[in-house]
Write an enzyme that holds these catalytic residues in place. Structure first.
Site, PDB file in Angstrom:
ATOM      1  CB  CYS A 145      -1.045   0.021   1.159  1.00  0.00           C
ATOM      2  SG  CYS A 145      -2.300   0.922   1.055  1.00  0.00           S
ATOM      3  CG  HIS A 195      -3.053  -3.822   2.927  1.00  0.00           C
ATOM      4  ND1 HIS A 195      -2.099  -3.373   3.729  1.00  0.00           N
ATOM      5  CD2 HIS A 195      -3.888  -2.791   2.525  1.00  0.00           C
ATOM      6  CE1 HIS A 195      -2.284  -1.968   3.758  1.00  0.00           C
ATOM      7  NE2 HIS A 195      -3.288  -1.578   3.230  1.00  0.00           N
ATOM      8  CD  GLU A 227       0.202  -5.672   5.084  1.00  0.00           C
ATOM      9  OE1 GLU A 227      -0.102  -4.493   5.168  1.00  0.00           O
ATOM     10  OE2 GLU A 227       0.161  -6.128   3.761  1.00  0.00           O
TER      11      GLU A 227
END
Length: 288
Positions: free
Chosen positions: A108, A202, A204
């Site tokens: 991001c 994202h 993660e």
């Protein structure tokens, strides 16, 4: 090969207020999320954290960026086109990372930060926020053979919430993936001595963090026309929270329009795993 002995530096660029709002919302900051995911994907690696946007940010060890095997850049609400002291400090840190030759991965705002530090440009999303999930991300010709996207299907969805986008990639950057909402969904940037792999989405975060992000930005999502009311945003967040708790539920997958590229954490996190594997196999250049 093993990750034991590796040293990672997590660069958390969220300003203090945003960090606390995120912790209040989902129980962890963006840096906390990266600490958790790296402990899972690279057991035995040592992780330090730095907050480059903060005025008093320094490496706790008193060392340098070059002491680390890799840097991980988190998401952040910083607008990289604003001339604020926070942005200037974050960009200076990323430029120092490139100069040091330490490979980096970012998601991001991490991708946007690397872009600006290497001479590219960022602006507000032309089509408004990409909120909740980025849909039908598709690899470019270069992306189909790039190791960061190894294991991804021809088109896939991923957790995503961003209000800015990369407009112009720097020289010596390669576009790896796009979708209809955001042209630059994944890229490799080589600048000075360093290399950066990054994605606009994202990999993660957990689905609970997606729900929390929607709640924190409910008013802006209504203003942008993605939802009619804040109550509608809450309804979507409730569905996503339920899917987080029970990712095997086919009814929720159907209602949300998601498959195992999102519900299966191992598949959702594949870009980070591929980066770590490339580091272990090829060293700081990430090249065979």
């Amino acid at each position: 090969m093993t990750s034991r002995g590796l040293r990672f530096l997590i660069a958390e660029s969220e300003p203090p207020k945003a960090r606390e709002e995120r912790r209040d919302s989902v129980g962890r900051s963006s840096g906390d999320t990266y600490l958790d995911i790296l402990a899972h994907l690279a057991p035995g690696a040592a992780c330090d954290r730095i907050r480059p946007a903060d005025a008093d940010s320094d490496l706790q060890s008193g060392g340098t960026i070059s002491d680390y095997d890799a840097v991980f850049l988190t998401g952040s609400p910083l607008a990289l086109y604003d001339e604020t002291s926070e942005v200037r400090r974050a960009v200076a840190f990323m430029r120092a990372t490139f100069t040091s030759g330490t490979p980096a991965f970012g998601s991001c705002a991490g991708l946007q930060l690397a872009t600006v530090a290497a001479g590219g440009t960022v602006r507000p999303n032309r089509s408004g926020p990409e909120a909740g999930f980025a849909r039908r991300i598709t690899a470019t010709d270069a992306g189909r053979t790039h190791p960061m996207l190894a294991g991804r299907p021809a088109a896939y969805d991923a957790p995503s919430i961003h209000t800015d986008e990369v407009v112009t990639l720097p020289t010596d950057a390669v576009l790896l993936a796009s979708n209809r909402a955001t042209v630059v969904q994944a890229a490799e940037i080589r600048h000075e001595n360093g290399v950066f792999w990054g994605v606009q989405y994202h990999p993660e975060i957990g689905l609970d963090e997606v729900g929390g992000a929607l709640r924190r930005q409910a008013s802006s999502l209504v203003e942008s026309g993605l939802a009619r009311t804040c109550a509608a945003v809450e309804e979507q967040a409730v569905l996503i929270d339920a899917f987080h708790r029970e990712p095997q539920r086919r009814d929720l997958a159907w209602r949300l329009g998601l498959d195992d590229q999102v519900s299966d954490s191992e598949k959702r996190q594949i870009e980070i795993r591929n980066f770590i594997n490339a580091l272990l196999t090829h060293g700081r250049s990430l090249r065979p």
